[in-house]
Scaffold this motif. Sequence first.
Motif, short mmCIF file in Angstrom:
data_model
loop_
_atom_site.label_atom_id
_atom_site.label_comp_id
_atom_site.label_asym_id
_atom_site.label_seq_id
_atom_site.Cartn_x
_atom_site.Cartn_y
_atom_site.Cartn_z
N GLU A 5 -7.19 3.90 6.85
CA GLU A 5 -6.33 3.11 7.74
C GLU A 5 -6.70 1.63 7.73
O GLU A 5 -6.01 0.82 8.36
N ASP A 6 -7.76 1.27 7.05
CA ASP A 6 -8.22 -0.12 6.96
C ASP A 6 -7.48 -0.79 5.80
O ASP A 6 -7.80 -0.55 4.63
N LYS A 7 -6.51 -1.63 6.10
CA LYS A 7 -5.67 -2.20 5.05
C LYS A 7 -6.44 -3.15 4.13
O LYS A 7 -6.13 -3.24 2.94
N TYR A 8 -7.42 -3.85 4.66
CA TYR A 8 -8.22 -4.75 3.83
C TYR A 8 -9.00 -3.92 2.80
O TYR A 8 -9.03 -4.24 1.61
N TYR A 9 -9.61 -2.85 3.26
CA TYR A 9 -10.34 -1.94 2.37
C TYR A 9 -9.40 -1.35 1.32
O TYR A 9 -9.72 -1.33 0.12
N LEU A 43 0.82 -1.21 0.00
CA LEU A 43 0.00 0.00 0.00
C LEU A 43 0.86 1.26 0.00
O LEU A 43 2.00 1.26 0.47
N MET A 44 0.29 2.34 -0.50
CA MET A 44 0.96 3.63 -0.58
C MET A 44 1.37 4.12 0.81
O MET A 44 0.59 4.09 1.74
N ARG A 45 2.62 4.56 0.93
CA ARG A 45 3.11 5.09 2.20
C ARG A 45 2.49 6.46 2.48
O ARG A 45 2.35 7.29 1.58
N SER A 46 2.16 6.70 3.75
CA SER A 46 1.44 7.91 4.11
C SER A 46 2.26 9.18 3.95
O SER A 46 1.71 10.28 3.90
N GLU A 47 3.59 9.04 3.83
CA GLU A 47 4.42 10.23 3.69
C GLU A 47 4.58 10.68 2.23
O GLU A 47 5.24 11.67 1.94
#
Length: 219
Positions: free
Chosen positions: A100-104, A77-81
């Motif tokens: 913040e839901d990784k499954y979603y 997943l894309m990094r938040s920074e």
Amino acid sequence: MKAIGNIHLIWRSGKGSRRISVGTIKKSASEGIRFQYNQDGVEEAKKLGFVHYEGFPDTSKDKIYTENVIEIFGQRLMRSERPDLQDFYDFWNIDLSKKEDKYYMLAFTQGLLPTDNFEFLAHFNPVENLSFVTEITNLLESQIPSDKVAVGDVLRYELEPNNQYDNKAVKVFKEDLYLGRIKLIHCSVFHKTSKQFDLIVQGTEKNGVLKRIFVKASL
């Protein structure tokens, strides 16, 4: 009914090759998130060079992974920074309350990386206001000139319940111009409802001809 059902781990031997479901990620309140390989897909894929997904080396039919499943897959997943994070959210039509839901996030962004041939395709359910981004396949065969499709174009589709290879297939057109089909797995939700999806071009990749077309499908 939840919008997201199971997520399929898809592999293919290269661009333009057929997508194969080699595993399934399942989520439940009682058992959490678990992963298991799909034996028919694994056997087919191994003939084309598939080995296993890093972190899940045992591809046998009786092995069910229950620990750190979403943490391992979530590394895609894309990094938040990232400075372009908002553009990323906008492109994939992300509900920011669920970022913040990784499954979603895995279901809605497909976990695509330029460095391998894996992707994650969710079985969506036709809940009210469902909206997700998918992709049109078979473009390498079609060789459509790049000026024929642009972001914002409205497309139409036809169900193919009699398709001999996939009875959930969905053909996509711009007016009378055939473009290709909705991706494996994603296509099934179109057959689950009598309501019509709106299809709008979300993004394209071009090089003289159309290489990729991403579309937003909305109920």
